[in-house]
Design a protein around this motif. Structure first.
Motif, PDB file in Angstrom:
ATOM      1  N   ALA A  37       0.819  -1.221   0.000  1.00 17.33           N
ATOM      2  CA  ALA A  37       0.000   0.000   0.000  1.00 17.33           C
ATOM      3  C   ALA A  37       0.853   1.272   0.000  1.00 17.33           C
ATOM      4  CB  ALA A  37      -0.931   0.002   1.202  1.00 17.33           C
ATOM      5  N   GLY A  38       2.193   1.098   0.057  1.00 14.87           N
ATOM      6  CA  GLY A  38       3.077   2.262   0.048  1.00 14.87           C
ATOM      7  C   GLY A  38       3.129   3.002   1.367  1.00 14.87           C
ATOM      8  N   GLU A  39       2.779   2.319   2.463  1.00 12.76           N
ATOM      9  CA  GLU A  39       2.730   2.968   3.766  1.00 12.76           C
ATOM     10  C   GLU A  39       4.026   2.859   4.558  1.00 12.76           C
ATOM     11  OE1 GLU A  39      -0.797   2.101   6.037  1.00 12.76           O
ATOM     12  OE2 GLU A  39      -1.933   1.733   4.212  1.00 12.76           O
ATOM     13  N   VAL A  40       5.052   2.230   3.980  1.00 14.05           N
ATOM     14  CA  VAL A  40       6.304   2.004   4.699  1.00 14.05           C
ATOM     15  C   VAL A  40       7.419   2.843   4.082  1.00 14.05           C
ATOM     16  CG1 VAL A  40       8.025   0.288   5.384  1.00 14.05           C
ATOM     17  CG2 VAL A  40       5.600  -0.341   5.288  1.00 14.05           C
ATOM     18  N   GLN A  41       8.145   3.544   4.922  1.00 17.06           N
ATOM     19  CA  GLN A  41       9.311   4.305   4.478  1.00 17.06           C
ATOM     20  C   GLN A  41      10.545   3.807   5.218  1.00 17.06           C
ATOM     21  OE1 GLN A  41       8.684   8.502   5.040  1.00 17.06           O
ATOM     22  NE2 GLN A  41       7.585   8.670   3.110  1.00 17.06           N
ATOM     23  N   VAL A  42      11.651   3.761   4.503  1.00 15.52           N
ATOM     24  CA  VAL A  42      12.938   3.427   5.108  1.00 15.52           C
ATOM     25  C   VAL A  42      13.864   4.603   4.845  1.00 15.52           C
ATOM     26  CG1 VAL A  42      14.908   1.855   5.089  1.00 15.52           C
ATOM     27  CG2 VAL A  42      12.597   0.952   4.787  1.00 15.52           C
ATOM     28  N   ASN A  43      14.378   5.183   5.902  1.00 16.80           N
ATOM     29  CA  ASN A  43      15.250   6.354   5.808  1.00 16.80           C
ATOM     30  C   ASN A  43      14.617   7.472   4.989  1.00 16.80           C
ATOM     31  OD1 ASN A  43      17.221   5.031   7.344  1.00 16.80           O
ATOM     32  ND2 ASN A  43      18.081   4.071   5.540  1.00 16.80           N
ATOM     33  N   GLY A  44      13.303   7.672   5.195  1.00 16.30           N
ATOM     34  CA  GLY A  44      12.590   8.776   4.560  1.00 16.30           C
ATOM     35  C   GLY A  44      12.143   8.529   3.134  1.00 16.30           C
ATOM     36  N   ARG A  45      12.357   7.310   2.607  1.00 19.34           N
ATOM     37  CA  ARG A  45      11.953   7.004   1.237  1.00 19.34           C
ATOM     38  C   ARG A  45      10.991   5.821   1.226  1.00 19.34           C
ATOM     39  NH1 ARG A  45      17.099   7.776  -2.686  1.00 19.34           N
ATOM     40  NH2 ARG A  45      17.620   9.854  -1.952  1.00 19.34           N
ATOM     41  N   PRO A  46       9.982   5.862   0.365  1.00 19.37           N
ATOM     42  CA  PRO A  46       9.057   4.727   0.276  1.00 19.37           C
ATOM     43  C   PRO A  46       9.819   3.453  -0.103  1.00 19.37           C
ATOM     44  CG  PRO A  46       8.230   6.610  -0.963  1.00 19.37           C
ATOM     45  CD  PRO A  46       9.629   6.943  -0.554  1.00 19.37           C
ATOM     46  N   GLU A  47       9.443   2.348   0.523  1.00 16.24           N
ATOM     47  CA  GLU A  47      10.091   1.064   0.228  1.00 16.24           C
ATOM     48  C   GLU A  47       9.017   0.053  -0.150  1.00 16.24           C
ATOM     49  OE1 GLU A  47      12.180  -1.355  -0.999  1.00 16.24           O
ATOM     50  OE2 GLU A  47      13.585  -0.075   0.116  1.00 16.24           O
ATOM     51  N   SER A  48       9.160  -0.551  -1.322  1.00 19.78           N
ATOM     52  CA  SER A  48       8.156  -1.488  -1.829  1.00 19.78           C
ATOM     53  C   SER A  48       8.653  -2.931  -1.837  1.00 19.78           C
ATOM     54  CB  SER A  48       7.733  -1.084  -3.243  1.00 19.78           C
ATOM     55  OG  SER A  48       8.856  -1.105  -4.109  1.00 19.78           O
ATOM     56  N   ARG A  49       9.849  -3.175  -1.340  1.00 21.72           N
ATOM     57  CA  ARG A  49      10.409  -4.534  -1.335  1.00 21.72           C
ATOM     58  C   ARG A  49      10.350  -5.124   0.071  1.00 21.72           C
ATOM     59  NH1 ARG A  49      16.126  -3.702  -2.596  1.00 21.72           N
ATOM     60  NH2 ARG A  49      15.711  -1.820  -1.422  1.00 21.72           N
ATOM     61  N   ARG A  50       9.543  -6.159   0.243  1.00 15.95           N
ATOM     62  CA  ARG A  50       9.416  -6.795   1.551  1.00 15.95           C
ATOM     63  C   ARG A  50      10.742  -7.387   2.007  1.00 15.95           C
ATOM     64  NH1 ARG A  50       4.833 -11.204   2.205  1.00 15.95           N
ATOM     65  NH2 ARG A  50       6.447 -12.752   2.325  1.00 15.95           N
ATOM     66  N   GLY A  51      11.564  -7.813   1.062  1.00 16.12           N
ATOM     67  CA  GLY A  51      12.847  -8.418   1.390  1.00 16.12           C
ATOM     68  C   GLY A  51      13.994  -7.438   1.475  1.00 16.12           C
ATOM     69  N   ALA A  52      13.700  -6.131   1.431  1.00 15.13           N
ATOM     70  CA  ALA A  52      14.771  -5.130   1.539  1.00 15.13           C
ATOM     71  C   ALA A  52      15.561  -5.373   2.818  1.00 15.13           C
ATOM     72  CB  ALA A  52      14.183  -3.724   1.535  1.00 15.13           C
ATOM     73  N   GLN A  53      16.877  -5.298   2.719  1.00 13.86           N
ATOM     74  CA  GLN A  53      17.752  -5.577   3.862  1.00 13.86           C
ATOM     75  C   GLN A  53      17.961  -4.319   4.695  1.00 13.86           C
ATOM     76  OE1 GLN A  53      19.394  -8.874   4.290  1.00 13.86           O
ATOM     77  NE2 GLN A  53      17.636  -9.259   2.972  1.00 13.86           N
ATOM     78  N   LEU A  54      17.711  -4.437   5.994  1.00 17.89           N
ATOM     79  CA  LEU A  54      17.922  -3.324   6.919  1.00 17.89           C
ATOM     80  C   LEU A  54      19.160  -3.587   7.753  1.00 17.89           C
ATOM     81  CD1 LEU A  54      14.304  -2.898   8.310  1.00 17.89           C
ATOM     82  CD2 LEU A  54      15.371  -1.643   6.433  1.00 17.89           C
ATOM     83  N   ARG A  55      19.847  -2.531   8.066  1.00 15.97           N
ATOM     84  CA  ARG A  55      21.031  -2.620   8.928  1.00 15.97           C
ATOM     85  C   ARG A  55      20.837  -1.683  10.115  1.00 15.97           C
ATOM     86  NH1 ARG A  55      24.379  -5.798   6.438  1.00 15.97           N
ATOM     87  NH2 ARG A  55      24.457  -5.897   4.189  1.00 15.97           N
TER      88      ARG A  55
END
Length: 73
Positions: A37-55
């Motif tokens: 739904a585009g409701e998630v941001q990572v470091n201020g940017r929308p993130e559409s990949r569920r598997g995006a790697q976070l550190r």
């Protein structure tokens, strides 16, 4: 706005897993819905990949709440 620190024993962690661990999503299906739904941001940017790697230090925002992974002490 307050940012909740979420201790991790290992890095990296996938975005979908982190959303559940941080309490930003109820379960994996809810995490997927939020991301699609585009409701998630990572470091201020929308993130559409569920598997995006976070550190450690990445800031994840959902619906006015923020959390970041930190290395467990």
């Amino acid at each position: 706005m307050r940012i909740d620190d979420v201790p991790l024993t290992g890095e990296p962690i996938r975005l979908g897993q982190f959303l559940k661990l941080a309490g930003l999503a109820e379960d994996g299906g809810h995490a997927r819905e939020l991301i699609e739904a585009g409701e998630v941001q990572v470091n201020g940017r929308p993130e559409s990949r569920r598997g995006a790697q976070l550190r450690a230090g990445d800031v994840v925002a959902v619906g006015g709440r923020k959390a970041r992974p930190v290395r467990a002490q």
